[in-house]
Structures are given as C-alpha cells and as structure tokens.
Design an enzyme around this catalytic site. Structure first.
Site, mmCIF file in Angstrom:
data_model
loop_
_atom_site.group_PDB
_atom_site.id
_atom_site.type_symbol
_atom_site.label_atom_id
_atom_site.label_comp_id
_atom_site.label_asym_id
_atom_site.label_seq_id
_atom_site.Cartn_x
_atom_site.Cartn_y
_atom_site.Cartn_z
ATOM 1 N N ARG A 103 0.854 -1.184 0.000
ATOM 2 C CA ARG A 103 0.000 0.000 0.000
ATOM 3 C C ARG A 103 0.887 1.230 0.000
ATOM 4 N NH1 ARG A 103 -4.011 1.658 4.983
ATOM 5 N NH2 ARG A 103 -2.068 2.160 6.030
ATOM 6 N N THR A 107 -1.019 7.674 -0.798
ATOM 7 C CA THR A 107 -2.317 7.603 -1.490
ATOM 8 C C THR A 107 -3.209 6.497 -0.945
ATOM 9 O OG1 THR A 107 -1.509 6.010 -3.104
ATOM 10 C CG2 THR A 107 -1.180 8.351 -3.627
ATOM 11 N N ASP A 201 1.748 -1.250 12.345
ATOM 12 C CA ASP A 201 2.080 -1.814 11.037
ATOM 13 C C ASP A 201 2.423 -3.295 11.214
ATOM 14 O OD1 ASP A 201 3.741 -2.728 8.809
ATOM 15 O OD2 ASP A 201 3.583 -0.661 8.110
ATOM 16 N N ASP A 204 5.840 -4.537 9.789
ATOM 17 C CA ASP A 204 6.981 -4.075 10.589
ATOM 18 C C ASP A 204 7.067 -4.846 11.905
ATOM 19 O OD1 ASP A 204 7.471 -2.284 8.613
ATOM 20 O OD2 ASP A 204 7.005 -0.489 9.781
#
Ligand code: PRP
Ligand code: URA
Length: 212
Positions: A103, A107, A201, A204
């Site tokens: 992703r 945006t 995330d 991560d």
C-alpha cells in the site's frame, strides 16, 4: 458477502497480547500463527469435501476427504506470510500461491509487485491471508485478481479489520461468493489509514521496518 467475527476468549486474549506495543517480534510471530489456526477452523467450515469409504481395524465406514482441486491458500506478502504456518498446520495438503502487494502510504492505493499463482484458478476455493483489512484496497485488489483468474469463491482471514474497509470490500465484491473471517472488528481508521486501536504496522511488527 458473509462476515464472521470470532467470539472466543482465547482469540481476544491472543489479540490483546498482539496489540500490545511492548510485544517483541518473536512473540508477535508466534501469536499471529496461533490466531490463524483458531480462525482457520471457522474459515474452513465450507471447505469442499467428497465422500470416501475406508476400513478401520474394526469395520468399513463412510468418511470425508478434501475434494480436488485442493484449496489454495494465498498469503498477501509481506505481512500475510506471518499467517501461513498457522493455516497449513490446519490444512497441510492445501496448495499455496503468493501475491505481493504494498500500500502506498501517501495515497493508500495498493500495487501488486509479485505473483506466483497457478495460471488457472477455475473452480478453486481460495483462502487469502492478510492480518490487516484497513481501507480494504489491498483485499479488494487481491479478490479481483483471484476471481479474474477463475476462482469460484474466496475466503479472507484477517486478524483485525476497520468498519470502513469492510464496507468497501462488501461494495466492491457484490454478487461474488466472498467470506471474511475476522479476529476483531475494530473501531475506525485514523487519518493515516491505520486501524484504531489496531496493532500498528503488521509487517513491521512481524519482520522489522523496511526502508521504502
Ligand atoms: C498492510 C496489510 C495489508 C494492507 C492493508 O500491508 O498487510 O496488506 O496494509 O491496508 P489496506 O486495507 O488499506 O489496503 P502493507 O501495504 O503495509 O505491506 P507489508 O505487508 O509489506 O507491510
Ligand atoms: N496496515 C497495517 O499494517 N496496519 C494498519 O493499521 C493499516 C494497514
């Protein structure tokens, strides 16, 4: 679209540990794997089977075997890879295909950067693995990809979803046979497209931070 949100104290317990920012990567990976195995039990409720006749040491009896073609499990790289072991523990004979999606954090649009799937998914039952369903963009693109290749139905297993993303997937997949199995439906998305309260995330936390 069918949606199933797990309602089980063990799922909530493991998700609570997973969400905690102080949980280190090795524990995070172990928890993600355990959670998928719990969710996969529900996600495979409609897995296709065929009748078989077998002999026990005592008598002949009727049973069930997984039908062919076998289910196809598709982890969405990178974070979905952290769910693969938990899934194949439950369905060890499933075949595995890979979709790499990322992703754009500005945006929020997903792009496909890698793909290793059978060419023909005609009448395959596909199980997509991705821990986070945020705006829904990545999952919508993955589902489109699989149906365009001939998949018959798609079940997605996600650890955490945002209501906005779930609604977007529902709109985008109207008329298709899609099931979503969730560990938790969280409150909302924040202004950066992160799930709140979420877990941050997922990629991560599983694998460490990558420079973009
Ligand atoms: C994360 C996650 C989903 C996507 C969800 O992947 O694993 O694929 O974001 O966001 P969306 O619903 O708004 O599309 P990411 O793009 O961070 O890539 P990664 O797995 O490599 O970390
Ligand atoms: N991707 C993640 O890994 N976490 C989120 O909260 C949203 C997208």
């Amino acid at each position: 679209m069918r949606v199933h949100v797990a309602d089980h104290p063990l799922v909530t317990h493991k998700l609570t540990l997973l969400r905690d920012r102080s949980t280190p990567s090795p524990t995070f990976r172990a928890l993600a794997e355990e959670l998928v195995t719990l969710l996969a039990y529900e996600a495979t409720r409609s897995v296709r089977t065929e009748p078989v006749r077998i002999d026990t040491p005592v008598a002949s009896t009727d049973g069930l075997a997984l039908a062919t073609p076998l289910p196809l499990v598709v982890p969405i790289l990178r974070a979905g890879l952290g769910m693969l072991e938990g899934m194949v523990k439950l369905v060890p004979t499933a075949e595995v295909g890979f979709l790499g999606m990322v992703r754009n954090e500005e945006t929020l649009e997903p792009t496909v950067y890698a793909e290793r799937l059978p060419n023909d998914l005609e009448s395959r039952q596909c199980f997509v693995l991705d821990p986070m369903l945020a705006t829904g963009g990545s999952l919508i693109a993955a589902i489109d990809y699989l149906f365009d290749r001939g998949a018959r139905d798609v079940t997605a297993i996600c650890l955490i979803a945002a209501p906005e993303g779930l609604a977007a997937v529902e709109r985008a997949t109207e008329g298709r046979d899609v099931t979503i199995v969730l560990g938790s439906l969280d409150a909302r998305l924040d202004e950066r497209g992160y799930i709140v309260p979420g877990l941050g995330d997922a990629g991560d936390r599983l694998y460490g931070t990558v420079a973009s």
